[in-house]
Design a protein around this motif. Structure first.
Motif, short mmCIF file in Angstrom:
data_model
loop_
_atom_site.label_atom_id
_atom_site.label_comp_id
_atom_site.label_asym_id
_atom_site.label_seq_id
_atom_site.Cartn_x
_atom_site.Cartn_y
_atom_site.Cartn_z
N GLU A 194 0.78 -1.22 0.19
CA GLU A 194 -0.04 0.06 -0.02
C GLU A 194 0.69 1.16 -0.02
O GLU A 194 2.08 1.19 0.51
CB GLU A 194 -0.89 -0.09 1.27
N GLU A 195 0.23 2.38 -0.58
CA GLU A 195 1.11 3.73 -0.52
C GLU A 195 1.06 4.16 0.91
O GLU A 195 0.12 4.05 1.59
CB GLU A 195 0.37 4.71 -1.33
N ARG A 196 2.28 4.41 1.42
CA ARG A 196 2.36 4.78 2.76
C ARG A 196 1.96 6.31 3.26
O ARG A 196 2.26 7.28 2.35
CB ARG A 196 4.02 4.58 3.25
N ALA A 197 1.07 6.25 3.92
CA ALA A 197 0.73 7.61 4.63
C ALA A 197 1.62 8.17 5.69
O ALA A 197 1.66 7.47 6.67
CB ALA A 197 -0.61 7.67 4.94
N GLY A 198 2.25 9.43 5.47
CA GLY A 198 2.79 9.92 6.98
C GLY A 198 4.15 9.86 6.71
O GLY A 198 4.73 8.74 6.09
N GLY A 199 4.98 10.66 7.48
CA GLY A 199 6.31 10.92 7.06
C GLY A 199 7.15 9.80 7.88
O GLY A 199 8.12 9.25 7.10
N LEU A 200 6.73 9.34 8.88
CA LEU A 200 7.58 8.37 9.58
C LEU A 200 7.62 7.03 8.56
O LEU A 200 8.21 6.41 8.47
CB LEU A 200 6.80 8.03 11.09
N ALA A 201 6.13 6.52 8.24
CA ALA A 201 6.14 5.31 7.78
C ALA A 201 6.89 5.49 6.16
O ALA A 201 7.67 4.58 6.04
CB ALA A 201 4.81 4.92 7.36
N VAL A 202 7.03 6.55 5.58
CA VAL A 202 7.72 6.67 4.30
C VAL A 202 9.25 6.88 4.58
O VAL A 202 9.98 6.04 4.21
CB VAL A 202 7.35 8.18 3.69
N ALA A 203 9.77 7.45 5.62
CA ALA A 203 11.03 7.49 6.00
C ALA A 203 11.63 6.08 6.33
O ALA A 203 12.61 5.84 5.81
CB ALA A 203 11.30 8.48 7.17
N LEU A 204 10.74 5.42 7.15
CA LEU A 204 11.31 3.84 7.50
C LEU A 204 11.29 2.99 6.11
O LEU A 204 12.12 2.40 5.76
CB LEU A 204 10.57 3.38 8.56
N GLY A 205 10.20 3.30 5.47
CA GLY A 205 10.12 2.55 4.20
C GLY A 205 11.34 2.87 3.28
O GLY A 205 11.85 1.93 2.58
N ASP A 206 11.67 4.06 2.99
CA ASP A 206 12.84 4.47 2.11
C ASP A 206 14.05 3.91 2.81
O ASP A 206 14.74 3.69 1.97
CB ASP A 206 12.87 5.84 2.27
N ALA A 207 14.18 3.85 4.04
CA ALA A 207 15.54 3.35 4.39
C ALA A 207 15.62 2.05 4.19
O ALA A 207 16.55 1.34 3.99
CB ALA A 207 15.59 3.61 6.22
N LEU A 208 14.44 1.18 4.51
CA LEU A 208 14.44 -0.27 4.22
C LEU A 208 14.92 -0.35 2.88
O LEU A 208 15.46 -1.43 2.34
CB LEU A 208 13.07 -0.80 4.71
N ALA A 209 14.02 0.31 1.84
CA ALA A 209 14.29 -0.09 0.50
C ALA A 209 15.78 0.26 -0.17
O ALA A 209 16.09 -0.40 -0.73
CB ALA A 209 13.09 0.84 -0.28
N GLU A 210 16.20 1.34 0.49
CA GLU A 210 17.54 1.72 0.04
C GLU A 210 18.64 0.70 0.56
O GLU A 210 19.36 0.27 -0.46
CB GLU A 210 18.15 2.76 1.02
N ARG A 211 18.45 -0.04 1.61
CA ARG A 211 19.37 -1.10 1.96
C ARG A 211 19.05 -2.39 1.99
O ARG A 211 19.89 -3.22 2.21
CB ARG A 211 20.15 -0.59 3.44
N GLY A 212 17.82 -2.49 1.65
CA GLY A 212 17.07 -3.85 1.88
C GLY A 212 17.10 -4.38 3.21
O GLY A 212 17.85 -3.83 4.21
N GLY A 213 16.03 -5.03 3.54
CA GLY A 213 15.83 -5.23 5.10
C GLY A 213 14.33 -6.02 5.30
O GLY A 213 13.67 -6.32 4.30
N VAL A 214 14.08 -6.14 6.56
CA VAL A 214 12.90 -6.60 7.05
C VAL A 214 12.25 -5.59 7.77
O VAL A 214 12.83 -4.96 8.70
CB VAL A 214 13.11 -7.88 8.08
N TRP A 215 10.69 -5.53 7.64
CA TRP A 215 9.90 -4.81 8.51
C TRP A 215 9.15 -5.87 9.37
O TRP A 215 8.19 -6.52 8.80
CB TRP A 215 9.22 -3.68 7.64
N PHE A 216 9.47 -5.71 10.69
CA PHE A 216 8.72 -6.59 11.55
C PHE A 216 7.84 -6.01 12.36
O PHE A 216 7.81 -5.07 13.00
CB PHE A 216 9.88 -7.43 12.45
N GLY A 217 6.61 -6.49 12.44
CA GLY A 217 5.55 -6.23 13.59
C GLY A 217 4.41 -6.99 13.78
O GLY A 217 4.38 -8.09 13.09
N TRP A 218 3.29 -6.44 14.31
CA TRP A 218 2.10 -7.02 14.50
C TRP A 218 1.26 -6.97 13.10
O TRP A 218 1.36 -5.79 12.66
CB TRP A 218 1.29 -6.50 15.75
#
Ligand code: ADP
Length: 459
Positions: free
Chosen positions: A16-40
């Motif tokens: 989904e398109e990310r709404a809000g600065g934080l979700a975008v910033a973390l998404g960008d950081a993850l996309a840049e270096r590759g990684g895992v987003w873990f949560g509920w």
């Protein structure tokens, strides 16, 4: 560059398109270096079907773990929201302490730690977010993880005496010491945390700024979170924003608009804010018919009694001020309990002559930054900001107020309404510079370079 692993209770939805600065910033950081987003996962399921959902989006792997109903109740609703949230916002009086809820919180952190560990590779950098996961670092260490772990607290860290009121503070403190780097919103939070560790656990401050506690070397540092100011500025000029602002503008005609936008939460100082606006009208007849307060505050966490009480109080206060001051053609307070798109909000911020951001306590408060970023540089509005919002530490060019001081806030609103364009522009220029200097990209880059700069050999 090593992979980044982000753990946060709620993640952005994969795909989904990310709404809000934080979700975008973390998404960008993850996309840049590759990684895992873990949560509920957001799912509540029976124990038998409890699992972990994996999804891939570009080079981000999402790993989303389910909760059972009992886990959701104990970990999320009872311990995180009814014990940690109030205490961290200095409201011990509203906190409900319950051993069983703490046990469930600790158990979910342990279980999530085991799940996360299975996804980790030795060189990964792990970044844990917020008060839901205070024990996640500890859980990873117990299961043998030796790599770096950073933690960022999005809400305030209270003074030592208040944190120590939590019956489980010792256990939480040990858990927090399992992180290598602890990031806070403000220097005040860093000071509170450090003093707590020194006074309660004999922590030692080292010359290089690190803290030695429970046989760990940790670093506590402020990383003020920010927004994407260009995004907000362009949203304020979008079609949707213009439509909303033109329509409202026609209704309020030449009157000045004062705006408040918050989640409905007892930390936001909403009753005091409505009282201050009422006090202003009580005291200054000239303003009657010439100013409107628009307060947008959608309810959150309605199942908790404290929120029901707050809702009733806001209805009562609005009714009182409107009953006393309305006339046939003007109603002073418009109070709306629903949410709007970010574009509409940006348009309303731009229309408003005054932004009222007066939480009793707040980690940072992004609305303050969004209000500034949405202004018209040629004719900006005035920000009135609580001295107890994290944002106040650096946004000193706002009119700073004590959110408990109703008379002081009424004076501040009057001052803001009367302020010359020259002074408004001068203050706004300085505030906008600050919003730019500490935007969301700087926040995550500064945190990650501090974490990676530490190296595990230090600890
Ligand atoms: P908190 O995280 O405590 O809610 P912040 O001010 O830091 O407080 O962040 C709130 C975010 O939610 C901001 O981006 C703000 O624009 C958004 N928001 C707050 N109230 C509303 C609302 N009524 N409708 C839509 N968005 C809202």
């Amino acid at each position: 560059m090593s992979r980044l692993i982000v753990a946060s209770n709620r993640t952005a939805n994969p795909g989904e398109e990310r709404a809000g600065g934080l979700a975008v910033a973390l998404g960008d950081a993850l996309a840049e270096r590759g990684g895992v987003w873990f949560g509920w996962s957001g799912e509540i399921v029976p124990r038998e079907t409890r699992g972990i959902r994996l999804a891939v989006e570009g080079n981000i792997d999402f790993a989303l773990a389910d909760l059972t109903a009992a886990e959701h109740q104990g970990y999320y609703l009872d311990f995180a929201n009814r014990a940690l949230w109030p205490v961290f916002h200095y409201r011990v009086d509203l906190a409900v302490f319950d051993d069983a809820a703490f046990d469930t919180y600790a158990a979910v952190n342990r279980r999530f730690g085991r799940l996360l560990l299975q996804l980790l590779r030795p060189a990964d950098v792990v970044w844990v977010h917020d008060y839901h996961f205070l024990l996640l670092g500890d859980a990873l260490r117990d299961n043998g993880w030796r790599g770096r772990i950073g933690f960022f607290l999005h809400i305030p860290f209270p003074p030592a005496e208040i944190f120590a009121a939590l019956p489980h503070h010792q256990r939480l403190a040990r858990g927090m010491a399992a992180f290598d780097l602890l990031g806070f919103q403000t220097e005040r939070d860093v000071g509170n945390f450090t003093r707590y560790m020194v006074e309660e656990h004999g922590a030692e401050r080292l010359d290089d700024g690190r803290i030695k506690v429970f046989d760990h070397l940790i670093r506590a540092q402020a990383f003020p979170i920010g927004i994407d100011p260009d995004e907000v500025a362009s949203m304020a000029e979008s079609e949707e924003a213009r439509t909303a602002s033109n329509q409202l503008g026609r209704m309020i005609e030449s009157r000045s608009l004062v705006i408040g936008v918050d989640r409905m939460d007892y930390s936001k100082g909403l009753p005091q804010r409505l009282q201050a606006f009422g006090r202003l009208l009580d005291e200054d007849e000239r303003l009657c018919g010439r100013v409107n307060l628009l307060q947008i505050a959608p309810p959150s966490r309605e199942t908790v009694e404290a929120y029901r009480d707050l809702r009733e109080e806001l209805d009562r206060l609005t009714g009182r001020v409107n009953g006393d001051h309305s006339d046939l053609y003007w109603t002073p307070i418009r109070y709306i309990a629903r949410s709007y798109s970010r574009e509409v909000l940006a348009g309303l911020f731009r229309l408003a002559r005054v932004g009222l951001v007066t939480p009793l306590h707040d980690g940072m408060n992004l609305v303050a930054k969004e209000y500034i970023a949405a202004q018209d540089p040629q004719d900006p509005g005035v920000l009135i900001l609580s001295e107890f919002a994290g944002a106040a530490e650096r946004m000193q060019a706002a009119i700073l107020v004590n959110p408990h001081d109703v008379d002081g806030m009424a004076d501040a609103i009057r001052r803001a309404l009367e302020m010359s364009r020259e002074e408004r522009t001068e203050r706004w220029t300085s505030l906008m510079q600050e919003v730019r200097d500490h935007d969301v990209v700087a926040w995550r880059q500064n945190f990650l370079s501090a974490l990676e700069g530490m190296g595990r050999d230090e600890t």
